[in-house]
Structure formats: C-alpha cells, structure tokens
Design an enzyme around this catalytic site. Structure first.
Site, PDB file in Angstrom:
ATOM      1  N   LEU A 126       0.638  -1.051   0.177  1.00 35.63           N
ATOM      2  CA  LEU A 126      -0.037  -0.154  -0.412  1.00 35.63           C
ATOM      3  C   LEU A 126       0.434   0.842   0.416  1.00 35.63           C
ATOM      4  O   LEU A 126       0.203   2.844   0.109  1.00 35.63           O
ATOM      5  CB  LEU A 126      -0.316  -0.463   0.557  1.00 35.63           C
ATOM      6  CG  LEU A 126      -1.842  -1.201   0.818  1.00 35.63           C
ATOM      7  CD1 LEU A 126      -2.387  -1.183   2.203  1.00 35.63           C
ATOM      8  CD2 LEU A 126      -2.931  -1.036  -0.077  1.00 35.63           C
ATOM      9  N   SER A 132      -0.620  -7.069  11.240  1.00 38.61           N
ATOM     10  CA  SER A 132      -1.332  -7.296  12.028  1.00 38.61           C
ATOM     11  C   SER A 132      -1.025  -8.672  13.055  1.00 38.61           C
ATOM     12  O   SER A 132      -0.495  -9.557  12.120  1.00 38.61           O
ATOM     13  CB  SER A 132      -2.644  -7.834  10.877  1.00 38.61           C
ATOM     14  OG  SER A 132      -2.594  -8.939  10.304  1.00 38.61           O
ATOM     15  N   GLU A 189       6.031  -7.265  15.981  1.00 43.20           N
ATOM     16  CA  GLU A 189       5.235  -6.368  16.367  1.00 43.20           C
ATOM     17  C   GLU A 189       4.270  -5.656  15.722  1.00 43.20           C
ATOM     18  O   GLU A 189       3.762  -5.612  14.915  1.00 43.20           O
ATOM     19  CB  GLU A 189       5.874  -4.369  16.125  1.00 43.20           C
ATOM     20  CG  GLU A 189       7.689  -4.671  15.705  1.00 43.20           C
ATOM     21  CD  GLU A 189       7.930  -4.247  17.987  1.00 43.20           C
ATOM     22  OE1 GLU A 189       6.752  -3.893  18.770  1.00 43.20           O
ATOM     23  OE2 GLU A 189       8.477  -4.120  18.691  1.00 43.20           O
ATOM     24  N   GLU A 226      -9.174  -4.088  17.274  1.00 40.07           N
ATOM     25  CA  GLU A 226      -8.300  -3.459  16.820  1.00 40.07           C
ATOM     26  C   GLU A 226      -8.670  -2.691  15.753  1.00 40.07           C
ATOM     27  O   GLU A 226      -9.620  -3.409  14.773  1.00 40.07           O
ATOM     28  CB  GLU A 226      -7.295  -3.307  16.350  1.00 40.07           C
ATOM     29  CG  GLU A 226      -6.143  -2.650  16.097  1.00 40.07           C
ATOM     30  CD  GLU A 226      -4.734  -2.918  15.851  1.00 40.07           C
ATOM     31  OE1 GLU A 226      -4.477  -3.725  14.857  1.00 40.07           O
ATOM     32  OE2 GLU A 226      -3.432  -2.629  16.118  1.00 40.07           O
TER      33      GLU A 226
HETATM   34  P1  NAD Z   1      -0.755  -6.550   7.481  1.00 38.44           P
HETATM   35  O1  NAD Z   1      -0.371  -8.004   8.433  1.00 38.44           O
HETATM   36  O2  NAD Z   1      -2.073  -6.904   6.479  1.00 38.44           O
HETATM   37  O3  NAD Z   1       0.921  -6.577   6.742  1.00 38.44           O
HETATM   38  C1  NAD Z   1       1.829  -6.172   6.718  1.00 38.44           C
HETATM   39  C2  NAD Z   1       3.227  -6.322   5.702  1.00 38.44           C
HETATM   40  O4  NAD Z   1       2.834  -8.061   5.422  1.00 38.44           O
HETATM   41  C3  NAD Z   1       2.285  -6.199   4.317  1.00 38.44           C
HETATM   42  O5  NAD Z   1       3.986  -6.101   4.020  1.00 38.44           O
HETATM   43  C4  NAD Z   1       2.059  -7.698   3.802  1.00 38.44           C
HETATM   44  O6  NAD Z   1       2.440  -6.809   2.248  1.00 38.44           O
HETATM   45  C5  NAD Z   1       3.092  -8.405   4.515  1.00 38.44           C
HETATM   46  N1  NAD Z   1       1.746  -9.772   4.473  1.00 38.44           N
HETATM   47  C6  NAD Z   1       0.645  -9.799   4.308  1.00 38.44           C
HETATM   48  N2  NAD Z   1       0.448 -11.050   4.159  1.00 38.44           N
HETATM   49  C7  NAD Z   1       1.713 -11.719   4.652  1.00 38.44           C
HETATM   50  C8  NAD Z   1       2.380 -12.931   4.173  1.00 38.44           C
HETATM   51  N3  NAD Z   1       1.540 -14.251   4.159  1.00 38.44           N
HETATM   52  N4  NAD Z   1       3.384 -13.308   4.483  1.00 38.44           N
HETATM   53  C9  NAD Z   1       4.583 -12.728   4.902  1.00 38.44           C
HETATM   54  N5  NAD Z   1       3.908 -10.855   4.549  1.00 38.44           N
HETATM   55  C10 NAD Z   1       2.776 -10.658   4.273  1.00 38.44           C
HETATM   56  O7  NAD Z   1      -0.610  -5.844   8.293  1.00 38.44           O
HETATM   57  P2  NAD Z   1      -0.729  -3.804   7.684  1.00 38.44           P
HETATM   58  O8  NAD Z   1      -2.348  -3.911   7.886  1.00 38.44           O
HETATM   59  O9  NAD Z   1       0.234  -3.344   6.674  1.00 38.44           O
HETATM   60  O10 NAD Z   1      -0.398  -3.893   9.100  1.00 38.44           O
HETATM   61  C11 NAD Z   1      -1.166  -2.839  10.334  1.00 38.44           C
HETATM   62  C12 NAD Z   1      -1.231  -3.836  11.749  1.00 38.44           C
HETATM   63  O11 NAD Z   1      -0.113  -3.845  12.158  1.00 38.44           O
HETATM   64  C13 NAD Z   1      -1.894  -3.032  12.536  1.00 38.44           C
HETATM   65  O12 NAD Z   1      -2.205  -4.205  12.549  1.00 38.44           O
HETATM   66  C14 NAD Z   1      -1.190  -2.393  13.850  1.00 38.44           C
HETATM   67  O13 NAD Z   1      -1.350  -2.773  14.651  1.00 38.44           O
HETATM   68  C15 NAD Z   1       0.307  -3.649  13.530  1.00 38.44           C
HETATM   69  N6  NAD Z   1       1.577  -2.366  13.637  1.00 38.44           N
HETATM   70  C16 NAD Z   1       2.173  -2.885  14.333  1.00 38.44           C
HETATM   71  C17 NAD Z   1       3.146  -1.330  15.054  1.00 38.44           C
HETATM   72  C18 NAD Z   1       4.022  -2.235  16.183  1.00 38.44           C
HETATM   73  O14 NAD Z   1       5.276  -1.489  16.138  1.00 38.44           O
HETATM   74  N7  NAD Z   1       3.746  -2.685  17.090  1.00 38.44           N
HETATM   75  C19 NAD Z   1       3.063  -0.268  14.035  1.00 38.44           C
HETATM   76  C20 NAD Z   1       2.665  -0.154  12.777  1.00 38.44           C
HETATM   77  C21 NAD Z   1       1.126  -1.339  12.810  1.00 38.44           C
END
Ligand code: NAD
Length: 490
Positions: free
Chosen positions: A181, A231, A252, A384
C-alpha cells in the site's frame, strides 16, 4: 517514483515484469505502478544478502566504519526530507507536517544507531568471572546474519528505519519488503543507501504483495531472522514460517490500548491527549489509545468537551495547509473502519460523533468518531479498528479501571492520567503493556524500548534493545590452567 527493485546494489526490473497500482487515498487516483516482486526476486535478493554477509566487508567492518555510512544515510534522508514527505502523503494520506516529522524521525533513527555501532567498538568482549578458576570466558556480540524485514503502511519510511538502521548497525545484511500500500519511500531508501556507500547486497528492497513477496521471504531457508511489523494474523503466519527452520523472530503486532483518566486530571490536558492518542495519523497507530476509561465524576464534562473538539478537527487532503486528519491509507482500510463503526452500533454502542466524513465526493475520509455505551464484549471494545475511532466509558474505582484495561488479548501500550503521582505510578505498575505513558499518550523515543506483551508481539525494537534483535551472543571459553583434566587419561 521507481519502477525497479533494489537488489545487490543495482536497480532491476521484477523477474515476472509485474506491477501494482499505487493510489493516492485523498483523490483515489492511481499515481504510480510499483514493481511487483515475486519469489524469484526474493530469492535473488536473499542470495545477494547471504553473499554480502558470508563474503562481503559489511559484517567485518568496525562499528565506526559502519557508523559512518549509516550517518550518511541519515544525512541523505534529511537532504530529501520535503520530497520524501510529499511521497509519504501521496502514498499514505497523512498530513504533510506529520510526514515531515516522520522523515526527520527516520533520519534520527539512523543517526541513533550509527552512534550505537560506534559504541560497539569501545565495548569489546565482556570478561566473565567463573566459579571454576581453571577456565576464563568472554562474551562477544556478533551480527546475526541475513534479516528479512516485513513492514506495514502506517509509517512507511519510519517503520523501515526501525528495522534497517539497527540491522545495519549490528553488521547484518537484509531484505526489506515494504507494504504494497505504501512502497514509494522505501524504494527511495535504496538509492539513499547506495549513494551513502553501502556495499552491494547489504540492503535489498523488494516491493510486492504479501503472499507473493512477503511469504517467500518468510519461507526462505537462507534467511536467519525475520523482523515483522503488522497484523496479528500475518504475524502468526510469519511465526509458522519461522518455526519450520527455527529462524529468530521479532514481532510488533496490533493493540487495543487503554487510557485511564482519573477525575483529578486537568480537563483540557485530558481532552488534548485523548485526541492526540487516537486521531493522530488518522488513528492508524498500533499504540493508539482507543479505549478511554474516565472516572465517573469527570465523565459527563469530559465527554461533552471531547465530542465538541472532535467535531472541530479539520479533515482534508494531507497536502492542504491546516489539515489535521487526512484520508485513511487505502480503500480497504476505509471500508473496514466504516464497517467497524456500523457493527459497533449494531452491537449496542452509541455513535456520539463521526462516521463517514461529509463533504467529500472522493477520497477515503472518516471523521473523528467517538463511541459511548460500548458493550465490553463487543468487537469495538475488544478488537483493533486501526482508524479514528475511540471508545469512551466511565469507571468507579481504580481496581475496576485496571481490571478493564488489562482485560484484552493485547498489551502493546497503555496510558494513565492523574494529579496524584502515587496513584499514577501504582496504576502504571499494574498495567500489562510494553509501553506505559503517564499524563500523556503516544510520545515515542528512539532511545526507549518499543513492543508489546501478550498478542501484541515478541521482542522489542528501538534503543539498545533494537540492536540486540540483530546480534548473536557468543561465549568463548578457554582453559587457563596446566592441570591435566584427568577424566580419561589418568
Ligand atoms: P498486514 O499484516 O496486513 O501487513 C503487514 C506486512 O505483511 C505487509 O508488508 C504485507 O504485504 C505483509 N504480508 C501480508 N501477508 C503476508 C504473508 N502471508 N507473508 C508475509 N508477509 C505478508 O498489516 P498492515 O495492515 O500492513 O498493518 C496494520 C497492522 O500493523 C495493525 O494491526 C497494526 O497494529 C500493526 N502495527 C504494529 C506496530 C507495532 O509497532 N506494534 C506498528 C505499526 C503497525
């Protein structure tokens, strides 16, 4: 805006030649087609990182030598601050002043870890005093190997810096997979690192979809460590992939962080920190304080002020001056947040203000939303939302506030506000969260550990804890006595 991947110190078209659209969330226009990396590109990137680790200069340099290049990356980021911030707004939607701050923070993160790299030279091995005086042992820290870093879209360059800066400082090599994204600024980081003199293969950047590029990175057998932010469901997939060949991991993940406000709090300060705690970055913050618990004596006045102030917040395109809340980062997130508000209403909550922002015929705008009467077993209270939606409820006793705060599968952050310091400290100690703020919410410090308890993750980023993520600990013990061992040869 780049159309190629950064692998082994060169820009290269993705093996299958694919691309994916990059959409400006304020206008819904496709502003770019980013390169779609797949398993073949990940394999090339991981092999480049492996070679750079096993044979290249990077892990063998002194900390000072690495620090010099990491500082040059920081300077390269700051030299392009305004341009990178604009890319971040077009990609993610956040207001330009916030994006400017994010870019400065990313540069600050590289500077901080350059300092830690330099300090590593001075530290040297740690000598241990052993009970058995026939032996002497020392402990050395070594770079862990090849790291795979997978990051989300809410702070694109900043989340990259939280992983790239400590990994480089430690002497690791790596492959970075940004979110599909928000791929724009991470690709620029490749050129900035290149110009700073980073040797080929040390940092490789492969944009692409999660299942097509992220999963092959998580599965790759030549990767030693996975560092993931995102996530909980994807975090579980990363853990499962790591389990197959026992990769090291740090995760994280999400949160549903509480903010406990006692009646002796200053009303203005409470309202200000609640607003910042949930509406900053459109609420797309893992640590957002999305469950606000207010002591009953203050509750009616606070709720009235909060709703009045939430209604006044200026919503608009992040590039327009005066915007405090931009669009959500994607159509998917927009629909998810609106559905969560509808579900909250269906499950018994009252929408005191907010919902879909009025006056926009395009763009993914959601107004600051305040929910009251939120049932404790409803999704709005427990899950969340990752958007500008806050649940507010009254409490009667300190014990109740702590119990409700801790009744969550998450434990990333928590906040407490009170004029009574002893009470604030007592509650801070009782809150089960990796980060606790007293009399504020959200300030983040490069020097301090960041990460969560329970399902909010494993390990800590930032500070010296962030560096430890990318280091192995090695014991070197030697026999210093001439005495025969005498177990076999008598
Ligand atoms: P997401 O899990 O959908 O995606 C995160 C990343 O994982 C992206 O780069 C995505 O392309 C990749 N991904 C997706 N499927 C995958 C797979 N099967 N194998 C490997 N990689 C894969 O999360 P998001 O929607 O991008 O981010 C939002 C989430 O991130 C929220 O839950 C938020 O709380 C969390 N977040 C946590 C922190 C922290 O420091 N704890 C910081 C920022 C965001």
């Amino acid at each position: 805006m780049r159309t190629e991947l950064y692998i082994d110190g060169r820009w290269a078209a993705p093996a299958l030649g694919g691309s994916f659209p990059v959409v400006n969330p304020a206008t819904e226009e496709v502003v770019h087609h980013a390169p779609a990396g797949t398993a073949a590109d990940i394999d090339a990137a991981v092999r480049a990182a492996r070679r750079a680790f096993d044979e290249g200069p990077w892990p063998r340099m002194t900390g000072a030598e690495r620090g010099r290049i990491i500082r040059a990356i920081a300077a390269g980021i700051m030299a392009r601050q305004a341009e990178l911030a604009r890319l971040e707004v077009i990609d993610n939607g956040k207001p330009l002043p916030e994006a400017m701050g994010d870019i400065a923070d990313a540069a600050g993160c590289f500077d901080f870890y350059a300092g830690l790299a330099e300090e590593m030279d001075a530290q040297g091995p740690e000598a241990l005093t052993l009970a058995d005086a026939r032996f002497a042992a020392r402990v050395v820290k070594e770079p862990l190997g090849v790291a795979g870093a997978i990051i989300p879209w809410n702070y694109p360059l900043l989340m990259a810096s939280w992983k790239v800066a400590p990994a480089l400082a430690a002497g690791c090599t790596m492959v970075l997979k940004p979110s599909e994204l928000t791929p724009l600024t991470a690709l620029e980081l490749g050129q900035i690192a290149h110009d700073a003199g980073l040797p080929p293969g040390v940092l490789n950047i492969v944009t692409g979809l999660g299942p097509d590029a992220g999963q092959p990175l998580a599965d790759h057998t030549l990767v030693d460590k996975l560092a993931f932010t995102g996530s909980v469901p994807t975090g579980a997939k990363i853990m499962a992939a790591a389990a197959r060949d026992i990769k090291k991991i740090s995760l994280e993940l999400g949160g549903k962080s509480p903010f406990v406000i006692f009646a002796d709090s200053d009303l203005e300060k409470a309202v200000e920190w609640i607003l910042f705690g949930i509406f900053w970055n459109q609420g797309q913050v893992c640590s957002a304080t999305s469950r606000v618990l207010v002591e009953r004596g203050l509750y009616p006045r606070l709720l009235e002020r909060l709703v009045a102030e939430a209604r006044k917040i200026t919503i608009g395109d992040g590039l327009e001056q005066g915007t405090l809340i931009g669009p959500l980062a994607s159509e998917g997130q927009f629909r998810k947040v609106l559905a969560a508000i509808d579900r909250a209403r269906d499950q018994g909550a009252t929408v005191a203000c907010g919902g879909r922002a009025e006056g926009f015929d395009r763009g993914y705008f959601v107004a600051p939303t305040v929910l009251t009467d939120v049932p404790l077993d409803s999704d709005a209270w427990r899950e969340e939302i990752f958007g500008p939606v806050v649940c507010v409820r009254p409490f009667d006793t300190e014990e109740e506030a702590v119990r409700l705060s801790n009744d969550s599968r998450f434990g990333l952050a928590a906040a407490v506000m009170s004029a009574d310091d002893a009470r604030a400290e007592r509650v801070a100690a009782a809150l089960r969260a990796g980060i606790v703020w007293i009399n504020c919410s959200q300030p983040t410090f490069t020097e301090a550990p960041w990460g969560g308890m329970k399902q909010s993750g494993i390990g800590r980023e930032l500070g010296r804890w962030g560096l430890e993520n990318y280091l192995e600990t090695k014991q070197i013990a030697r026999m210093v006595s001439d005495e025969p061992w005498g177990w076999y040869l008598k």
